[in-house]
Design an enzyme around this catalytic site. Structure first.
Site, PDB file in Angstrom:
ATOM      1  N   ASP A 196       0.866  -1.195   0.000  1.00  0.00           N
ATOM      2  CA  ASP A 196       0.000   0.000   0.000  1.00  0.00           C
ATOM      3  C   ASP A 196       0.898   1.240   0.000  1.00  0.00           C
ATOM      4  O   ASP A 196       2.133   1.120  -0.041  1.00  0.00           O
ATOM      5  CB  ASP A 196      -0.964  -0.012   1.212  1.00  0.00           C
ATOM      6  CG  ASP A 196      -2.297   0.644   0.866  1.00  0.00           C
ATOM      7  OD1 ASP A 196      -2.275   1.813   0.430  1.00  0.00           O
ATOM      8  OD2 ASP A 196      -3.346  -0.007   1.001  1.00  0.00           O
ATOM      9  N   HIS A 266      -3.023   3.368  -4.453  1.00  0.00           N
ATOM     10  CA  HIS A 266      -2.391   2.789  -3.260  1.00  0.00           C
ATOM     11  C   HIS A 266      -0.991   2.269  -3.586  1.00  0.00           C
ATOM     12  O   HIS A 266      -0.587   1.205  -3.121  1.00  0.00           O
ATOM     13  CB  HIS A 266      -3.267   1.668  -2.675  1.00  0.00           C
ATOM     14  CG  HIS A 266      -4.510   2.197  -2.014  1.00  0.00           C
ATOM     15  ND1 HIS A 266      -4.500   2.764  -0.761  1.00  0.00           N
ATOM     16  CD2 HIS A 266      -5.793   2.274  -2.445  1.00  0.00           C
ATOM     17  CE1 HIS A 266      -5.734   3.151  -0.442  1.00  0.00           C
ATOM     18  NE2 HIS A 266      -6.529   2.876  -1.454  1.00  0.00           N
ATOM     19  N   GLU A 330     -10.158   3.088  -4.750  1.00  0.00           N
ATOM     20  CA  GLU A 330      -9.667   4.417  -4.403  1.00  0.00           C
ATOM     21  C   GLU A 330      -8.489   4.859  -5.275  1.00  0.00           C
ATOM     22  O   GLU A 330      -7.406   5.148  -4.761  1.00  0.00           O
ATOM     23  CB  GLU A 330      -9.271   4.444  -2.923  1.00  0.00           C
ATOM     24  CG  GLU A 330     -10.451   4.122  -2.019  1.00  0.00           C
ATOM     25  CD  GLU A 330     -10.084   4.077  -0.539  1.00  0.00           C
ATOM     26  OE1 GLU A 330     -10.898   4.518   0.280  1.00  0.00           O
ATOM     27  OE2 GLU A 330      -8.969   3.587  -0.189  1.00  0.00           O
TER      28      GLU A 330
HETATM   29  C1  ACM Z   1     -10.959  -0.255   0.950  1.00  0.00           C
HETATM   30  O1  ACM Z   1     -11.374  -0.259   2.121  1.00  0.00           O
HETATM   31  N1  ACM Z   1     -10.356   0.826   0.447  1.00  0.00           N
HETATM   32  C2  ACM Z   1     -11.111  -1.413   0.089  1.00  0.00           C
END
Ligand code: ACM
Ligand code: ZN
Length: 543
Positions: A196, A266, A330
């Site tokens: 991440d 991410h 995201e």
């Molecule tokens: C997430 O909680 N961004 C998958």
């Protein structure tokens, strides 16, 4: 339909055995998750598990399960039963297969023997977990198993738990304990969030800077993105050797590890290592803040696709799982909208805004498809978070529904398999009560145990065909605000108990009865030395 024909009440009943000096305690099969059927003959003389009892396992796969079971018994009773490949005339627990669907089990208890028969070795293992959890806690004593039959077939084939070891690093030994916690609860898919923005934790030989640079940050923002930073460096990654060892450890416990490489967002830790992979070229840092970074992989750069292929090659080499999670959540399009390379790619691919998606969302779909196709060529299947539906996605990709249940419903109706992990029910980083001092994510409403338990994964209006696309349920433990493994245990236990019931049990819910069974699971947590939320065992729903 669950039936409890006659269940012996839970009483920490110490029976002074006539034929033995040792104390004995009576087991109770009403465990978490609740078996489908518990039929007990209280008039019959129970089976006595004692130091002389033999565990019978005919082949090496069963012997591995037998060894684990002997370990559980040793932790709870202080004695470790012997293992043999043939049954003596009596006083044995025999492991067998061939009963029901692969993860199902039937336990047949007679006065002189127990047979635990699974649909496969996995099913047998779940039966052994039930025998383990039937023991009312730790003590130097024999166990009396009431004569009868106990059987269960899990509701869902995919019974997952996710663990984020990127935001904070947890040792390989801690990851193994997490796997043990899953096994105790009958779970079989470990979704390992291993990369991440705040840390890349997977060694990739051909891309050494991912770990040399991407696994380290000097400090972290305090609270929800205040202006203040702590002074605690966070670093660490898992070597190939450790990964292989953990994969094997999980497999012994009938758990498949599904690694997640979260892309194309991410990815700031990877960008810190290889800044050319970003739209602006950096410089970037391993992120020290939380939330969603605007800096993502540049989808207009051919070397990004080559990078992803190399990462996926390393992943498939290390992880035998059929499913590989490729993230997709995201991913802001802020950089792509301004990046000449991304815009050129959009033109080359002929992508245009339409009623359903923007050109940039379709560009993300292009990236996801590239990776899914690369995996498919190796016989693997992609899982993605529900955002990947936004730019279009073919039905071979499994959708993981986290922004509520809508993504999973849309996906199942469109013919995708889906895994339900809605944040409002199954995010275990959320606080567990409304107490001021309760630890947990700052940004979310508390997620009480009763709310987890109340979740119904299959919408009432679904047809049977749509329902069959909901392949499973998963709880997610994100670790932005979970710096230690003991804290991770506190966040997941006993919410794992409620999750396990969702994954296994299809009969109508009874929260009060669940809480009684859960209280007994607590004794097993204690015996294993697990940290857990004591108050959750007493809590009732608050508004
Ligand atoms: C997430 O909680 N961004 C998958
Ligand atoms: Zn770009």
């Amino acid at each position: 339909m669950k039936q409890i024909a006659l269940a012996i009440g839970f009483a920490s009943l110490f029976v002074a055995a006539a034929c033995s000096q040792r104390e004995a305690v009576t087991a109770d099969y009403c465990v978490v998750p609740l078996p489908d059927q518990v039929a007990v003959d209280t008039a019959a003389t129970p089976f006595r598990l004692s130091p002389s009892t033999v565990i019978v396992a005919a082949d090496s796969a069963a012997q591995s399960d037998a060894q684990l079971f002997a370990g559980y018994i040793s932790t709870l009773t202080g004695f470790s039963p012997k293992i043999a490949d043939r049954a003596p005339s009596d006083d044995y627990i025999r492991l067998a297969t061939g009963c029901g669907t692969p993860d199902a089990y039937t336990i047949s208890v007679a006065t002189d023997s127990i047979v635990v028969c699974g649909g496969s070795n996995a099913g047998t293992f779940y039966g052994l977990q039930t025998l383990r959890k039937a023991i009312p806690g730790k003590g130097d004593r024999d166990i009396l198993y009431p004569v009868g039959t106990v059987s269960a077939t899990p509701r869902f084939a995919y019974r997952g738990a996710h663990f984020d070891t990127s935001r904070h690093f947890f040792s390989a030994d801690s990851v193994k304990i997490f796997i043990d916690m899953m096994a105790m609860h009958g779970m079989n898919r470990f979704h390992w969030h291993i990369t991440d923005d705040q840390g890349w934790r997977l060694e990739v030989d051909s891309l050494p800077l991912l770990t040399e640079v991407g696994s380290k940050r000097p400090n972290t923002v305090i609270g929800w993105n205040t202006a203040d930073y702590d002074s605690v460096p966070v670093s660490g990654y898992y070597t190939h050797e450790q990964i292989r060892d953990i994969v094997a450890y999980a497999a012994e416990r009938h758990i498949t590890i599904i690694p997640e490489i979260d892309l194309p967002g991410h990815m700031q830790a990877a960008l810190a290592a290889y800044p050319d992979l970003g739209c602006t070229g950096g410089p970037y840092e391993v992120w020290r803040r939380w939330g969603v970074s605007d800096d993502v992989l540049c989808a207009g750069n051919d070397s990004v696709y080559a990078f992803l292929d190399r990462v996926m090659d390393a992943v498939t080499d290390l992880f035998p799982s059929e499913y590989i999670h490729i993230g997709g959540d995201e991913c802001p399009k802020t950089r792509w909208e301004k990046c000449p390379k991304c815009q050129a790619k959009i033109r080359t691919l002929g992508l245009r805004d339409d009623r359903n998606s923007t050109a940039e969302q379709k560009l993300q779909s292009h990236v996801m498809k590239h990776v899914a196709d690369h995996l498919a060529a190796k016989g693997r299947k992609a899982i993605g978070w529900d955002e990947i539906l936004e730019g279009g996605c073919d039905t071979s990709t499994v959708i993981m529904s986290w922004r509520g249940v809508r993504g999973g419903i849309t996906a199942a109706k469109a013919g995708h398999d889906a895994i339900m992990t809605p944040a409002t029910y199954l995010y275990f980083d959320y606080k567990q009560s409304y107490d001021e001092s309760e630890p947990g994510a700052y940004y979310a409403k508390p997620l009480l145990l009763e709310t987890v338990y109340s979740y119904e994964p299959i919408p009432e209006e679904f047809s049977d065909a749509e329902a069959a696309h909901i392949i499973g349920v998963q709880g997610n433990t994100w670790c932005e605000y979970i710096p230690t493994f003991r804290h991770a245990q506190y966040m997941t236990l006993p919410r794992f108990g409620a999750l396990a019931e969702l994954q296994w049990v299809s009969s109508p819910k009874d929260y009060a009865a669940f809480m009684q069974r859960l209280a007994r699971l607590r004794a097993i947590y204690d015996a294993e030395g697990y940290n857990y939320n004591v108050k959750a065992f007493e809590a009732s729903k608050e508004e």
